[in-house]
Write an enzyme that holds these catalytic residues in place. Structure first.
Site, PDB file in Angstrom:
ATOM      1  N   GLU A   1       9.717   0.054 -12.422  1.00  0.00           N
ATOM      2  CA  GLU A   1      11.139   0.078 -11.341  1.00  0.00           C
ATOM      3  C   GLU A   1      11.708  -1.734 -11.696  1.00  0.00           C
ATOM      4  O   GLU A   1      12.454  -1.917 -11.557  1.00  0.00           O
ATOM      5  CB  GLU A   1      10.288  -0.132 -10.116  1.00  0.00           C
TER       6      GLU A   1
ATOM      7  N   HIS B   1       1.139   4.788  -1.210  1.00  0.00           N
ATOM      8  CA  HIS B   1       2.255   5.324  -1.220  1.00  0.00           C
ATOM      9  C   HIS B   1       2.821   5.907   0.548  1.00  0.00           C
ATOM     10  O   HIS B   1       3.697   7.082   1.072  1.00  0.00           O
ATOM     11  CB  HIS B   1       1.643   6.748  -1.343  1.00  0.00           C
TER      12      HIS B   1
END
Length: 333
Positions: free
Chosen positions: A60, A129
């Site tokens: 990321e 998540h």
């Protein structure tokens, strides 16, 4: 008008942005060949090529760093963070670079960069998540932070975010990806920073955003059966917040309930409650009420239903604001 799911509406917004401006490029993990975990970008790499819809490594910080370089070169990058809990490796880039470059260069550098983040619970996912990290970024000067709740907003707000010269964190409520609604792909809609009055009411202002807008609408219907009129406001923009719209509602109703999935401490609800108390002190008939997730790490999937604010908890908050019998006091004013 076309009926689309929220996920498909996002995809159509991305497709339109790619078609309208050849400087728009998409970056993310598995967004190309796979079409994204939620299939939001399905078919875009096939139609626009691998140089504009780019599959990245699982990194990321690298995704955001590459986007910063592209923005410097005049592109309009759109990054997808695959899940909310994966954004933290890119946090330094977002807060220390993306948010500050325009200010640091005295306005000479723009960061027309959009970061898409599926967020929130409701899908029974594993650790990392399902999270609600929006307050971290709403606290950071130099970032716009927005979230959609309907397919129409998903389409039009995403296009507006991509067209903006400001960096935008675009939070997508993942449990609403399959919600269907009518989408006018040519409509401008409300400006990205404007809150929307979803249902008008006279007794209590109920403020929320993203995944809980649908729950708040259900609460308004349920409350009406008990003779209570709720005015539901979808914030849409979390930074900046359209306080004028919320204040106008509170001045009418005299009561304020705020609900969001994120934990209570340091959440958006605290800022909204404080600001509305400052602005509407003499109109308030009761203290603002917050109905939120709990101050614990996001729980395992089987405990998710206990963590997320639901219809009953929101209605209990409405009872608190009205001085009715509720779970905390057990007495009626």
């Amino acid at each position: 008008m076309t009926e689309l799911t929220l996920a498909k509406a996002l995809g159509s917004g991305l497709r339109r942005a790619l078609s309208d401006d050849d400087k728009v490029v998409l970056l993310g993990e598995d967004i190309g060949t796979l079409g994204g975990v939620f299939r939001v970008t399905d078919g875009l790499q096939r139609d626009f090529g691998t140089e504009r819809v780019i599959d990245t490594p699982l990194a990321e910080a690298g995704i955001i760093g590459m986007a910063v370089g592209l923005a410097f070169r005049g592109y309009r990058p759109v990054c997808e963070i695959q899940f909310d809990g994966f954004i933290y490796p890119g946090f330094d880039q977002i807060v220390a670079q993306v948010a500050k470059l325009h200010y640091r260069t005295a306005g000479k550098v723009r960061m027309p960069l959009t970061i898409r983040v599926p967020y929130g619970g409701g899908i029974g996912a594993v650790e990392h998540h399902s999270e609600s990290p929006e307050a971290y970024f709403a606290h950071t000067a130099g970032l716009r932070v927005v979230t959609c709740s309907t397919p129409q907003d998903a389409h039009s707000m995403l296009r507006e975010a991509i067209a903006s010269d400001d960096p935008v964190l675009f939070f997508e409520p993942k449990r609403r990806y399959w919600t269907k609604g009518e989408v006018d792909e040519d409509a401008d809609g409300l400006p990205m920073g404007k809150a929307r009055v979803v249902t008008e009411g006279s007794d209590v202002t109920l403020v929320t955003y993203g995944p809980l807008v649908a729950t708040a609408i259900d609460a308004a219907v349920a409350a009406s059966d008990d003779g209570i009129s709720l005015e539901v406001i979808d914030l849409r923009s979390l930074s900046p917040v359209d306080f004028d719209t919320v204040a106008a509602s509170v001045q009418k109703t005299g009561r304020l309930v705020i609900t969001h999935e994120a934990s209570e401490s340091g959440g958006l609800g605290a800022e909204i409650a404080a600001t509305l108390t400052d602005r509407c002190f003499y109109y308030l008939e009761a203290a603002p009420v917050r109905i939120t997730g709990f101050d614990v790490p996001y729980p395992a999937a089987k405990l998710e239903d206990h963590f997320l604010p639901d219809l009953d908890r929101i209605l209990d908050g409405v009872d608190r604001a009205l001085g009715r019998v509720n779970s905390l006091t057990g007495w009626s004013a």
